[in-house]
Design a protein around this motif. Structure first.
Motif, PDB file in Angstrom:
ATOM      1  N   SER A   1       0.818  -1.209   0.000  1.00 27.00           N
ATOM      2  CA  SER A   1       0.000   0.000   0.000  1.00 27.00           C
ATOM      3  C   SER A   1       0.849   1.255   0.000  1.00 27.00           C
ATOM      4  N   SER A   2       1.996   1.230   0.703  1.00 27.86           N
ATOM      5  CA  SER A   2       2.793   2.454   0.751  1.00 27.86           C
ATOM      6  C   SER A   2       4.281   2.212   1.002  1.00 27.86           C
ATOM      7  N   SER A   3       4.773   0.999   0.806  1.00 30.08           N
ATOM      8  CA  SER A   3       6.173   0.694   1.119  1.00 30.08           C
ATOM      9  C   SER A   3       6.982   0.443  -0.150  1.00 30.08           C
ATOM     10  N   TYR A   4       8.144   1.087  -0.228  1.00 25.69           N
ATOM     11  CA  TYR A   4       9.156   0.753  -1.223  1.00 25.69           C
ATOM     12  C   TYR A   4      10.024  -0.369  -0.662  1.00 25.69           C
ATOM     13  N   PHE A   5      10.657  -1.137  -1.566  1.00 23.34           N
ATOM     14  CA  PHE A   5      11.525  -2.223  -1.128  1.00 23.34           C
ATOM     15  C   PHE A   5      12.845  -2.207  -1.899  1.00 23.34           C
ATOM     16  N   TRP A   6      13.935  -2.443  -1.159  1.00 18.78           N
ATOM     17  CA  TRP A   6      15.234  -2.710  -1.768  1.00 18.78           C
ATOM     18  C   TRP A   6      15.347  -4.207  -2.030  1.00 18.78           C
ATOM     19  N   LEU A   7      15.823  -4.579  -3.227  1.00 22.94           N
ATOM     20  CA  LEU A   7      16.027  -5.980  -3.587  1.00 22.94           C
ATOM     21  C   LEU A   7      17.514  -6.288  -3.664  1.00 22.94           C
ATOM     22  N   ASN A   8      17.943  -7.343  -2.962  1.00 22.80           N
ATOM     23  CA  ASN A   8      19.328  -7.811  -2.983  1.00 22.80           C
ATOM     24  C   ASN A   8      19.324  -9.328  -3.105  1.00 22.80           C
ATOM     25  N   TYR A   9      20.327  -9.876  -3.796  1.00 25.88           N
ATOM     26  CA  TYR A   9      20.403 -11.326  -4.022  1.00 25.88           C
ATOM     27  C   TYR A   9      21.741 -11.850  -3.530  1.00 25.88           C
ATOM     28  N   ALA A  10      21.713 -12.886  -2.698  1.00 32.70           N
ATOM     29  CA  ALA A  10      22.932 -13.440  -2.103  1.00 32.70           C
ATOM     30  C   ALA A  10      23.781 -14.187  -3.120  1.00 32.70           C
ATOM     31  N   GLY A  11      23.209 -14.522  -4.277  1.00 32.16           N
ATOM     32  CA  GLY A  11      23.955 -15.294  -5.274  1.00 32.16           C
ATOM     33  C   GLY A  11      24.683 -14.442  -6.300  1.00 32.16           C
ATOM     34  N   GLY A  12      24.694 -13.114  -6.128  1.00 27.44           N
ATOM     35  CA  GLY A  12      25.424 -12.246  -7.060  1.00 27.44           C
ATOM     36  C   GLY A  12      24.520 -11.252  -7.745  1.00 27.44           C
TER      37      GLY A  12
ATOM     38  N   PHE B   1      18.306  -2.940  -6.479  1.00 24.24           N
ATOM     39  CA  PHE B   1      17.428  -1.904  -7.010  1.00 24.24           C
ATOM     40  C   PHE B   1      16.299  -1.700  -6.019  1.00 24.24           C
ATOM     41  N   ILE B   2      15.682  -0.529  -6.115  1.00 22.55           N
ATOM     42  CA  ILE B   2      14.518  -0.234  -5.288  1.00 22.55           C
ATOM     43  C   ILE B   2      13.284  -0.316  -6.173  1.00 22.55           C
TER      44      ILE B   2
ATOM     45  N   GLU C   1      19.434 -16.326  -0.721  1.00 25.03           N
ATOM     46  CA  GLU C   1      18.365 -15.436  -0.305  1.00 25.03           C
ATOM     47  C   GLU C   1      18.178 -14.295  -1.291  1.00 25.03           C
ATOM     48  N   LEU C   2      16.957 -14.127  -1.747  1.00 22.65           N
ATOM     49  CA  LEU C   2      16.543 -12.926  -2.475  1.00 22.65           C
ATOM     50  C   LEU C   2      15.713 -12.117  -1.488  1.00 22.65           C
ATOM     51  N   MET C   3      16.296 -11.029  -0.998  1.00 19.51           N
ATOM     52  CA  MET C   3      15.685 -10.289   0.112  1.00 19.51           C
ATOM     53  C   MET C   3      15.080  -8.981  -0.369  1.00 19.51           C
ATOM     54  N   ALA C   4      13.877  -8.706   0.118  1.00 19.96           N
ATOM     55  CA  ALA C   4      13.217  -7.413  -0.104  1.00 19.96           C
ATOM     56  C   ALA C   4      13.138  -6.707   1.241  1.00 19.96           C
ATOM     57  N   THR C   5      13.825  -5.560   1.362  1.00 25.13           N
ATOM     58  CA  THR C   5      13.891  -4.809   2.612  1.00 25.13           C
ATOM     59  C   THR C   5      13.107  -3.507   2.456  1.00 25.13           C
ATOM     60  N   SER C   6      12.234  -3.229   3.407  1.00 27.45           N
ATOM     61  CA  SER C   6      11.465  -1.988   3.335  1.00 27.45           C
ATOM     62  C   SER C   6      12.410  -0.796   3.330  1.00 27.45           C
TER      63      SER C   6
ATOM     64  N   LYS D   1      36.010   0.935  -8.356  1.00 23.60           N
ATOM     65  CA  LYS D   1      35.900   1.602  -7.062  1.00 23.60           C
ATOM     66  C   LYS D   1      35.124   0.794  -6.033  1.00 23.60           C
ATOM     67  N   GLY D   2      34.694  -0.396  -6.388  1.00 23.09           N
ATOM     68  CA  GLY D   2      33.997  -1.242  -5.442  1.00 23.09           C
ATOM     69  C   GLY D   2      32.619  -0.750  -5.072  1.00 23.09           C
ATOM     70  N   LYS D   3      32.017   0.069  -5.901  1.00 22.23           N
ATOM     71  CA  LYS D   3      30.697   0.603  -5.589  1.00 22.23           C
ATOM     72  C   LYS D   3      29.608  -0.391  -5.967  1.00 22.23           C
ATOM     73  N   LEU D   4      28.495  -0.281  -5.264  1.00 22.13           N
ATOM     74  CA  LEU D   4      27.330  -1.076  -5.617  1.00 22.13           C
ATOM     75  C   LEU D   4      26.745  -0.567  -6.925  1.00 22.13           C
ATOM     76  N   VAL D   5      26.336  -1.475  -7.776  1.00 22.86           N
ATOM     77  CA  VAL D   5      25.633  -1.095  -9.002  1.00 22.86           C
ATOM     78  C   VAL D   5      24.145  -1.068  -8.677  1.00 22.86           C
ATOM     79  N   THR D   6      23.579   0.124  -8.670  1.00 20.85           N
ATOM     80  CA  THR D   6      22.178   0.311  -8.323  1.00 20.85           C
ATOM     81  C   THR D   6      21.409   0.728  -9.568  1.00 20.85           C
ATOM     82  N   LEU D   7      20.307   0.052  -9.836  1.00 22.28           N
ATOM     83  CA  LEU D   7      19.508   0.333 -11.029  1.00 22.28           C
ATOM     84  C   LEU D   7      18.911   1.732 -10.971  1.00 22.28           C
ATOM     85  N   ASN D   8      18.899   2.399 -12.115  1.00 28.08           N
ATOM     86  CA  ASN D   8      18.084   3.605 -12.266  1.00 28.08           C
ATOM     87  C   ASN D   8      17.444   3.586 -13.645  1.00 28.08           C
ATOM     88  N   TYR D   9      16.483   4.471 -13.858  1.00 31.09           N
ATOM     89  CA  TYR D   9      15.720   4.445 -15.108  1.00 31.09           C
ATOM     90  C   TYR D   9      16.562   4.760 -16.334  1.00 31.09           C
ATOM     91  N   ASN D  10      17.669   5.444 -16.146  1.00 25.99           N
ATOM     92  CA  ASN D  10      18.502   5.768 -17.302  1.00 25.99           C
ATOM     93  C   ASN D  10      19.227   4.544 -17.844  1.00 25.99           C
TER      94      ASN D  10
END
Length: 766
Positions: free
Chosen positions: A251-262, A282-283, A304-309, A429-438
């Motif tokens: 109803s009103s929660s965004y979720f971050w998705l992370n996967y333990a397998g890569g 990605f969120i 684990e494929l985890m969805a975190t609020s 640089k060891g940064k996380l690759v986070t999805l965006n619309y671009n």
């Protein structure tokens, strides 16, 4: 013999033609959905809910592209309901918005939806009646391709759950309570600010009339994937590729998705395919869907494929594979004071965003990243500077007026795609690759017909103080429908002038999210517009008739009025809604509703309190102060009024004031007039303005010409639960007090009043 063969051909030809017709005819896939009131117990407490076919979520509905869907909804509940088919391209009267496109489904009746399936992908369905979605009315709607690759696939339908009645959640949001922040440990009070070295940050924040920083509005008791906290998928082996259809049905929660397998390969969004793009996380916005393909790296391990609020208060997980569990490290709590400091820098005292010369779009610059503990402290500033400089999108002014659309990407490596750019950042640089619309690219061209565009400018606006959410500072009921012509191209420039994310959803159409890929910009039906962003979407008015909703999909934002209605000109009458004017009034009533609140003190020296009824613009209240003896006296006031400005800091009212206190002395007020604080029966006019630090200034004049100016500050958060308040006026009346919050509705209280003296007791807040 030849003649016999000719006769045989003639006899069998009709049968052959009939067989060919049947073979090519659309397959009809039918479902029966039974809506019932039920009880659930997720936390040890029985709570009312709404189930479909006895389950929450409702059953997964599976179809094949080209099918005709026939879905009979049996409403066995005690209230009317509806079903909206989110993301589907279908006839207007099948869209399922009660009183706008489709007749509501009354109690103990059956409504049949029938529509052809012109697309494939991951979608979902939910009630569009009031707040029923929050109570459990949602489910997955999957349309398979005819030649879909045969790999294992699973649905991950995310949701949020509160034991609290959704109508009480909604009322509480309009009350401006911070009970949910207390539950989250996110009040950002003065005591916490002092301990963490952010006292100045807190002072500036309240000086600018901004409340404590948060990324979500509601405290939820549970977060679920497919109705459970954890679900295990077995039978997978090393090297298997798995398609997971992720749906944010909350109803009103965004979720971050992370996967333990890569890495996760994102292959579709909102049902439309995109070129695969690999990301670490990605969120997913409220109501969005993403299809991802993940790989099982090794056997005998469950990944684990985890969805975190987004507020980091909980998570739900899908476990893929058998054996020992490889877990995701839980996401750390947000650094709210870092977010508050950022917000202070970006907002004016008037509650608007500063013009900082930054053109942000397409989720490329996440303003909330300053609060993320997973980003190293030394990288946070660098992270923002890179995103601002390397991925700056300039929109030519011509585009805003509906002419040429010009996108100019100023990247550090101009010949590098956004995906390659992020991958290099990750490698170097060891940064996380986070999805965006671009980063999303359609596999086929998505350009619209070669004809002029009509441009609409939508500014997403809001008021957290009273929980009013609007487009161009108006609710749905305060605007006319937006008339569009069949076949025309519509361009919408959306600017978010609020500090909340807004997932804007268009019914019955896909739109292009204009990004770096130009002709190959991705198709979506939901766009998550982040704070301070400006995004451009385009669609062709191809559905030809009817009314179509465009709204924020955070349920409580939509119900407060954040949306618009697109209406095709010269549409035929809707047979399901014969009285169109009456039906539209019911749609408009959603954001015109009044909400009741109360604040009542019962103490040893007397009682004081207020009962208030208000909606988006108007209010009515009744106040009283009652001492237990003649020297204390009593006073009662009643007012009706209206909020005037966009941020609703300014309001005017009229009303009456009845006051009596035993006294033999005649006093004068600050203005040299005879004070009426001991005895008055007057009508009055007044104006209220909220000053910095939330000091409410009330200037009024009664019909005798007597003037009173009063200053009040309520709810000063000394600690998470200990609150201070006080007021003073030019009749030299004053009081100061404190409350210690025990529950959502009850507090211990104490205060000193210039008339009633010192007292203590309890307070009821509703």
């Amino acid at each position: 013999m030849k003649k016999k063969k000719q006769i045989a051909v003639k006899l069998f030809l009709p049968f052959l033609l009939l067989f060919g017709f049947l073979a090519n005819a659309q397959k009809v896939t039918e479902y029966d959905l039974y809506v019932t009131d039920t009880l659930v117990n997720y936390t040890g407490k029985n709570v009312k809910a709404i189930a479909i076919n006895g389950t929450i979520p409702g059953p997964e509905l599976h179809f094949t592209e080209g099918d005709t869907a026939v879905i009979r909804v049996h409403n066995n509940a005690k209230h009317e309901t509806s079903i909206h088919w989110h993301g589907l391209l279908l006839p207007n009267e099948q869209d399922g918005v009660p009183y706008l496109t489709t007749a509501p489904i009354k109690s103990n009746t059956v409504h049949t939806y029938k529509f052809p399936l012109k697309q494939s992908g991951t979608y979902w369905y939910h009630s569009h009646t009031m707040l029923q979605e929050q109570s459990g009315m949602y489910g997955a709607f999957i349309i398979h391709k005819k030649d879909e690759p045969k790999i294992p696939e699973y649905v991950m339908l995310l949701s949020d759950w509160s034991d609290e009645n959704p109508h009480e959640i909604e009322r509480s949001l309009h009350k401006e309570t911070d009970w949910y922040a207390i539950k989250k440990g996110a009040t950002q009070n003065y005591g916490e600010a002092l301990v963490k070295g952010h006292l100045g940050t807190k002072f500036i924040n309240e000086f600018k009339r901004m409340h404590a920083m948060d990324v979500s509005d509601v405290y939820y008791d549970r977060f679920f994937a497919n109705g459970v906290k954890e679900q295990e998928i077995s039978g997978l082996k090393a090297g298997d590729k798995v398609r997971v259809r992720i749906i944010n049905g909350s109803s009103s929660s965004y979720f971050w998705l992370n996967y333990a397998g890569g890495k996760m390969a994102v292959v579709a969004s909102d049902g439309a395919e995109v070129e695969p793009v690999e990301v670490d996380r990605f969120i997913i916005g409220v109501s969005e869907t993403y299809d991802v393909i993940v790989t099982i790296p090794e056997g005998n391990i469950s990944y684990e494929l985890m969805a975190t609020s987004e507020d980091r208060m909980g998570h739900a997980s899908l476990w893929l594979g058998d054996g020992d569990k490889k877990r995701i490290e839980p996401m750390g709590r947000l650094d709210y004071f870092a977010g508050m400091k950022m917000m202070n820098d970006m907002m004016t005292v008037g509650g608007n965003m500063k013009d900082m010369g930054m053109k942000m779009s397409l989720q490329k610059m996440d303003m909330n990243s300053v609060m993320y503990p997973e980003l190293k402290k030394e990288d946070k500033h660098e992270h923002h500077m890179e995103m601002e400089g390397d991925m700056k999108m300039d929109m030519d002014k011509k585009d805003m007026s509906g002419h040429e659309h010009h996108m100019e990407m100023d990247m550090e490596k101009k010949n590098m795609s956004a995906h390659e750019h992020h991958m290099e950042m990750d490698k170097d640089k060891g940064k996380l690759v986070t999805l965006n619309y671009n980063m999303l690219k359609s596999p086929v061209k998505t350009t619209l017909p070669d004809k002029p565009f009509r441009t609409l400018n939508f500014e997403l606006t809001g008021n957290m103080n009273r929980y009013v959410w609007t487009v161009n500072n108006k609710t749905i009921s305060e605007t006319d429908k937006i008339l569009i012509k069949a076949g025309e191209n519509i361009r919408i420039v959306i600017t978010n002038n609020s500090m909340m994310r807004h997932p804007m959803h268009l019914h019955g159409h896909y739109f292009r999210v204009v990004n770096q890929y130009g002709e190959y910009s991705p198709l979506k039906n939901v766009i998550d517009v982040m704070p301070m962003e400006t995004d451009v979407i385009e669609f062709n008015a191809s559905e030809e008739y009817g009314d179509w909703f465009f709204h924020c999909h955070i349920l409580y934002h939509m119900m407060s009025g954040m949306g618009r209605i697109f209406s095709y000109e010269d549409s035929p009458p809707n047979p399901q809604l014969p009285d169109k004017a009456s039906a539209l009034k019911k749609v408009y009533n959603d954001d015109r509703r009044y909400f009741l609140s109360a604040d009542i003190g019962l103490e040893s020296n007397g009682s004081d309190g207020e009962v208030r009824l208000e909606n988006t613009r108007n209010f009515a209240d009744l106040e009283w102060r009652l001492g237990y003896d003649n020297e204390s006296g009593y006073e009662t006031e009643a007012h009706i009024g209206r909020y005037l400005d966009n941020k609703q800091f300014l309001s005017v009212y009229t009303g009456w004031d009845f006051r009596y206190r035993k006294s033999d002395e005649a006093e004068t007020n600050l203005f040299g007039q005879t004070s009426t604080k001991d005895k008055r029966v007057v009508a009055c006019l007044g104006v209220v303005y909220v000053l910095p630090w939330f000091v409410e200034t009330d200037l009024r004049v009664d019909y005798e010409g007597k003037v009173r100016l009063q200053f009040t500050r309520e709810d000063i958060p000394l600690t998470s639960r200990l609150r201070l308040w006080g007021s003073w006026n030019t009749d030299y009346e004053y009081n100061v007090g404190s409350r210690y919050i025990l529950t959502k509705y009850w507090s211990l209280s104490a205060h000193y009043d210039s008339d009633m003296g010192l007292g203590g007791g309890i307070a009821f807040t509703y």
